[in-house]
Design a protein around this motif. Structure first.
Motif, PDB file in Angstrom:
ATOM      1  N   PRO A 186       5.549   0.326  -4.446  1.00 35.40           N
ATOM      2  CA  PRO A 186       4.327   0.249  -3.213  1.00 35.40           C
ATOM      3  C   PRO A 186       4.061   1.623  -2.564  1.00 35.40           C
ATOM      4  CG  PRO A 186       6.025  -1.872  -3.066  1.00 35.40           C
ATOM      5  CD  PRO A 186       6.627  -0.492  -4.289  1.00 35.40           C
ATOM      6  N   TRP A 187       5.152   2.698  -2.583  1.00 33.82           N
ATOM      7  CA  TRP A 187       4.642   3.876  -1.844  1.00 33.82           C
ATOM      8  C   TRP A 187       3.826   4.482  -2.683  1.00 33.82           C
ATOM      9  CZ3 TRP A 187       6.648   6.503   2.176  1.00 33.82           C
ATOM     10  CH2 TRP A 187       6.556   8.057   2.172  1.00 33.82           C
ATOM     11  N   ASP A 231      -5.514   4.968   9.207  1.00 34.31           N
ATOM     12  CA  ASP A 231      -6.796   4.174   9.513  1.00 34.31           C
ATOM     13  C   ASP A 231      -6.545   2.822   9.423  1.00 34.31           C
ATOM     14  OD1 ASP A 231      -9.398   3.614   9.960  1.00 34.31           O
ATOM     15  OD2 ASP A 231     -10.160   4.049   8.079  1.00 34.31           O
ATOM     16  N   PRO A 232      -6.292   2.518  10.701  1.00 29.78           N
ATOM     17  CA  PRO A 232      -5.974   0.856  10.939  1.00 29.78           C
ATOM     18  C   PRO A 232      -7.383   0.057  10.523  1.00 29.78           C
ATOM     19  CG  PRO A 232      -5.058   2.052  12.801  1.00 29.78           C
ATOM     20  CD  PRO A 232      -6.072   3.018  11.973  1.00 29.78           C
ATOM     21  N   ASP A 233      -8.447   0.626  10.562  1.00 30.52           N
ATOM     22  CA  ASP A 233      -9.771  -0.135  10.290  1.00 30.52           C
ATOM     23  C   ASP A 233      -9.831  -0.521   8.682  1.00 30.52           C
ATOM     24  OD1 ASP A 233     -10.638  -0.739  12.616  1.00 30.52           O
ATOM     25  OD2 ASP A 233     -11.817   1.262  12.796  1.00 30.52           O
ATOM     26  N   ARG A 234      -8.832   0.129   8.025  1.00 30.68           N
ATOM     27  CA  ARG A 234      -8.831  -0.292   6.507  1.00 30.68           C
ATOM     28  C   ARG A 234      -8.407  -1.860   6.421  1.00 30.68           C
ATOM     29  NH1 ARG A 234      -7.814   4.475   3.438  1.00 30.68           N
ATOM     30  NH2 ARG A 234      -6.760   6.058   4.572  1.00 30.68           N
ATOM     31  N   PHE A 235      -7.826  -2.496   7.485  1.00 29.69           N
ATOM     32  CA  PHE A 235      -7.378  -4.083   7.327  1.00 29.69           C
ATOM     33  C   PHE A 235      -8.318  -4.878   8.207  1.00 29.69           C
ATOM     34  CE2 PHE A 235      -3.795  -1.181   5.942  1.00 29.69           C
ATOM     35  CZ  PHE A 235      -3.446  -2.194   4.753  1.00 29.69           C
ATOM     36  N   THR A 236      -9.513  -4.162   8.502  1.00 34.97           N
ATOM     37  CA  THR A 236     -10.359  -5.482   8.827  1.00 34.97           C
ATOM     38  C   THR A 236     -10.476  -6.654   7.833  1.00 34.97           C
ATOM     39  OG1 THR A 236     -12.357  -4.434   7.976  1.00 34.97           O
ATOM     40  CG2 THR A 236     -11.519  -3.745  10.183  1.00 34.97           C
ATOM     41  N   PRO A 237     -11.075  -7.821   8.247  1.00 35.67           N
ATOM     42  CA  PRO A 237     -11.008  -8.577   7.367  1.00 35.67           C
ATOM     43  C   PRO A 237     -12.003  -8.406   6.059  1.00 35.67           C
ATOM     44  CG  PRO A 237     -10.953  -9.679   9.412  1.00 35.67           C
ATOM     45  CD  PRO A 237     -10.963  -8.337   9.528  1.00 35.67           C
ATOM     46  N   GLU A 238     -13.147  -7.605   6.569  1.00 36.97           N
ATOM     47  CA  GLU A 238     -14.249  -7.321   5.539  1.00 36.97           C
ATOM     48  C   GLU A 238     -13.742  -6.292   4.559  1.00 36.97           C
ATOM     49  OE1 GLU A 238     -15.773  -8.845   9.234  1.00 36.97           O
ATOM     50  OE2 GLU A 238     -14.577  -6.998   8.979  1.00 36.97           O
ATOM     51  N   ALA A 239     -12.747  -5.253   4.904  1.00 33.41           N
ATOM     52  CA  ALA A 239     -12.423  -4.301   4.158  1.00 33.41           C
ATOM     53  C   ALA A 239     -11.087  -4.942   3.132  1.00 33.41           C
ATOM     54  CB  ALA A 239     -11.584  -3.042   5.058  1.00 33.41           C
ATOM     55  N   GLU A 240     -10.523  -5.794   3.658  1.00 36.87           N
ATOM     56  CA  GLU A 240      -9.416  -6.472   2.833  1.00 36.87           C
ATOM     57  C   GLU A 240     -10.201  -7.374   1.818  1.00 36.87           C
ATOM     58  OE1 GLU A 240      -5.467  -7.387   4.170  1.00 36.87           O
ATOM     59  OE2 GLU A 240      -6.484  -7.846   5.995  1.00 36.87           O
ATOM     60  N   ALA A 241     -11.240  -8.072   2.048  1.00 36.91           N
ATOM     61  CA  ALA A 241     -11.898  -8.803   1.061  1.00 36.91           C
ATOM     62  C   ALA A 241     -12.465  -8.120  -0.187  1.00 36.91           C
ATOM     63  CB  ALA A 241     -13.108  -9.543   1.934  1.00 36.91           C
ATOM     64  N   GLY A 242     -12.633  -6.898  -0.114  1.00 39.91           N
ATOM     65  CA  GLY A 242     -13.100  -6.026  -0.966  1.00 39.91           C
ATOM     66  C   GLY A 242     -12.216  -5.163  -1.772  1.00 39.91           C
ATOM     67  N   ARG A 243     -10.907  -5.627  -1.505  1.00 40.24           N
ATOM     68  CA  ARG A 243      -9.692  -4.954  -2.128  1.00 40.24           C
ATOM     69  C   ARG A 243      -8.843  -5.891  -2.996  1.00 40.24           C
ATOM     70  NH1 ARG A 243      -8.540  -2.149   2.342  1.00 40.24           N
ATOM     71  NH2 ARG A 243      -7.304  -3.650   3.132  1.00 40.24           N
ATOM     72  N   HIS A 244      -8.225  -5.192  -3.951  1.00 36.77           N
ATOM     73  CA  HIS A 244      -7.252  -6.128  -4.846  1.00 36.77           C
ATOM     74  C   HIS A 244      -6.096  -6.447  -3.905  1.00 36.77           C
ATOM     75  CE1 HIS A 244      -4.578  -7.018  -8.106  1.00 36.77           C
ATOM     76  NE2 HIS A 244      -5.567  -6.838  -8.872  1.00 36.77           N
ATOM     77  N   ARG A 245      -5.864  -7.897  -4.319  1.00 35.62           N
ATOM     78  CA  ARG A 245      -4.577  -8.386  -3.510  1.00 35.62           C
ATOM     79  C   ARG A 245      -3.391  -7.266  -3.645  1.00 35.62           C
ATOM     80  NH1 ARG A 245      -0.514  -9.161  -2.126  1.00 35.62           N
ATOM     81  NH2 ARG A 245       0.568 -11.176  -1.908  1.00 35.62           N
ATOM     82  N   TYR A 246      -3.036  -6.807  -4.757  1.00 40.87           N
ATOM     83  CA  TYR A 246      -2.026  -6.163  -4.779  1.00 40.87           C
ATOM     84  C   TYR A 246      -2.146  -4.576  -4.744  1.00 40.87           C
ATOM     85  CZ  TYR A 246       0.712 -10.264  -5.913  1.00 40.87           C
ATOM     86  OH  TYR A 246       1.549 -11.543  -6.071  1.00 40.87           O
ATOM     87  N   ALA A 247      -3.226  -4.259  -4.102  1.00 39.64           N
ATOM     88  CA  ALA A 247      -3.329  -2.738  -3.587  1.00 39.64           C
ATOM     89  C   ALA A 247      -2.235  -2.601  -2.275  1.00 39.64           C
ATOM     90  CB  ALA A 247      -4.606  -2.378  -3.276  1.00 39.64           C
ATOM     91  N   TRP A 248      -1.829  -3.693  -1.672  1.00 39.32           N
ATOM     92  CA  TRP A 248      -1.244  -3.574  -0.450  1.00 39.32           C
ATOM     93  C   TRP A 248       0.134  -4.989  -0.596  1.00 39.32           C
ATOM     94  CZ3 TRP A 248       0.038  -6.876   3.721  1.00 39.32           C
ATOM     95  CH2 TRP A 248       0.633  -6.328   4.992  1.00 39.32           C
ATOM     96  N   PHE A 249       1.469  -4.385  -0.867  1.00 37.49           N
ATOM     97  CA  PHE A 249       2.287  -5.565  -1.047  1.00 37.49           C
ATOM     98  C   PHE A 249       3.680  -5.141  -0.659  1.00 37.49           C
ATOM     99  CE2 PHE A 249       2.138  -2.778  -4.807  1.00 37.49           C
ATOM    100  CZ  PHE A 249       3.404  -3.065  -5.453  1.00 37.49           C
ATOM    101  N   PRO A 250       3.666  -4.903   0.879  1.00 34.99           N
ATOM    102  CA  PRO A 250       5.104  -4.483   1.430  1.00 34.99           C
ATOM    103  C   PRO A 250       6.003  -5.529   1.311  1.00 34.99           C
ATOM    104  CG  PRO A 250       3.377  -4.870   3.049  1.00 34.99           C
ATOM    105  CD  PRO A 250       2.543  -4.953   1.786  1.00 34.99           C
TER     106      PRO A 250
END
Length: 459
Positions: free
Chosen positions: A362-363, A379-398
């Protein structure tokens, strides 16, 4: 560093003669994985160790590859590597390490205790421990606190209070003293090409045995009390009591040894991971005053000057949640995840042989430029609902993913959001240490202090 292609077509770092990349992994594993991706792509083979004892690590850095290992082909990737065996030998066969029918039975027994409604009831323990932390900070020398050490203490107290209730004070000191000895022992053995038997009376074996004995003794004593008196009536209403009475017609109940295994796993995973997320969220906000002010404004708008936060407040604190998610992107508490392939398969067009040790990081994936622009920027705004909807589910998997995703992820977010809200409402944070060196242990470890200067906020 020499580079060659091999291992069924997987590009590889060969490292130095005889030992491969062993020293690179020992001194800077996270940096080594990141360099491997930058130089050779999303599937890279890393050799480490002397001939005859050499490990071949198949490292997978893409979100698509992580999804394959953790979810779509999860049955083919097991926790059968040497590192997990060392964790199992020290911390028991709990949810973190168990497999197959053992895991399924444990998960079914534990799952009812981690529903959203049940977890929300733990908010009171978190607010109580955070209040104690805030009270202690009034005596901070020179107005400076090490948020890494402070969040470790807060998270350990909170999870111990939830697990043990009135016995929290009997456990915290033992865990605080023994866990570092045991985790260091596990790491040393887990990453060594060869180990002496644990029963041999070496200094390291003896230190670990003493720490394990002390930890097991205090847990076993509390478990015995929770399992009830002669009338069979359990004492207390904490999580351990609920575990002790958990039962089903198909799965039975946990015996005393199984209870201890679950307790040790919850202590390990439940405090170090949350502490890491909280500490780095505070440190990042201490380096980014505009984002800190925005988060504090949201908190004060929801909680006012003195109301104690509740679980229901989480959905009303979206920006604070984004701050935490961004901190977990940059500093994932589980920076490396290992598996062993059962059968040969293909990932990202590369053949992975049966029996291969497979590494997810994950790192590295959390910094992959395919998914994250300017990935080192906070940049916390990477995690707005709109930004997350356009990103692969496993780009972030802590919290991992697939059928073995962390059962405690809602609890971790609940604890983190509530504690961070209370801390930000009370204090401003200014980072004293600008960069915090880290390493990959069982969880992500800060290798130095993360000091912040704190100033009381006027209500």
């Amino acid at each position: 560093m020499l580079v060659r292609t091999g291992g069924a077509g997987v590009p590889g770092l060969e490292g130095v003669p005889l030992l491969g990349s062993l020293f690179d992994l020992k001194t800077d594993s996270l940096g080594t994985y990141e360099r491997a991706r930058q130089r050779h792509g999303d599937v890279v083979r890393i050799s480490a160790g002397p001939p005859g004892l050499r490990a071949e690590l198949y490292c997978v850095f893409s979100a698509e590859g992580a999804q394959r290992v953790l979810a779509s082909e999860a049955a083919n990737f097991r926790k059968d590597n040497a590192f997990y065996q060392e964790v199992r030998d020290s911390f028991g066969n709990g949810l973190l390490t168990s497999q197959d029918t053992d895991y399924l039975r444990q998960r079914r027994l534990v799952q009812p205790l981690f529903t959203r409604k049940r977890v929300d009831a733990y908010a009171g323990a978190v607010t109580a421990e955070t209040e104690d932390t805030l009270a202690a900070w009034t005596q901070a020398r020179d107005g400076i606190v090490d948020v890494s050490a402070e969040m470790m203490h807060l998270a350990l107290r909170a999870v111990s209070r939830i697990l043990f209730g009135a016995d929290v004070d009997a456990t915290v000191d033992v865990v605080h003293r023994c866990f570092p000895v045991i985790t260091e022992y596990v790491l040393r053995r887990g990453y060594s090409p060869a180990n002496l038997p644990r029963t041999w009376p070496t200094p390291g074996n003896r230190r670990a045995a003493v720490a394990l004995d002390e930890l097991y003794t205090v847990c076993d004593g509390i478990i015995a009390r929770r399992r009830g008196d002669a009338s069979g009536q359990p004492a207390g209403e904490d999580l351990l009591t609920l575990l002790a009475v958990a039962r089903s017609a198909d799965d039975g109940t946990f015996d005393a040894a199984e209870l201890r295994d679950q307790v040790l796993v919850f202590l390990l995973a439940g405090h170090e991971t949350t502490a890491t997320s909280l500490a780095f969220a505070l440190h990042l906000l201490g380096r980014h005053p505009e984002e800190q002010a925005r988060a504090r404004e949201e908190v004060r708008g929801v909680l006012g000057g003195g109301r104690t936060p509740q679980a229901s407040d989480l959905e009303r604190l979206p920006y604070l949640t984004q701050v935490l998610r961004e901190a977990m992107r940059l500093y994932p508490a589980a920076p490396v995840i290992g598996r062993k392939a059962v059968a040969a398969t293909e990932i990202e067009g590369h053949a992975v042989p049966a029996g291969a040790d497979v590494i997810l990081a994950p790192w590295v994936t959390h910094r992959h430029p395919r998914y994250w622009s300017d990935p080192e920027r906070f940049d916390p705004d990477r995690f707005t609902p709109e930004a997350e909807a356009g990103r692969h589910r496993y780009a972030w998997f802590p919290f991992g993913g697939g059928p073995r995703a962390c059962i405690g992820q809602h609890f971790s977010m609940l604890e983190s959001v509530i504690a961070l809200a209370m801390l930000l409402r009370a204090y401003e944070f200014e980072a004293v240490d600008q960069e915090i060196p880290v390493s990959a242990g069982i969880t992500l470890r800060a290798e130095g202090p993360a000091r912040c200067r704190i100033r009381r906020v006027e209500v």
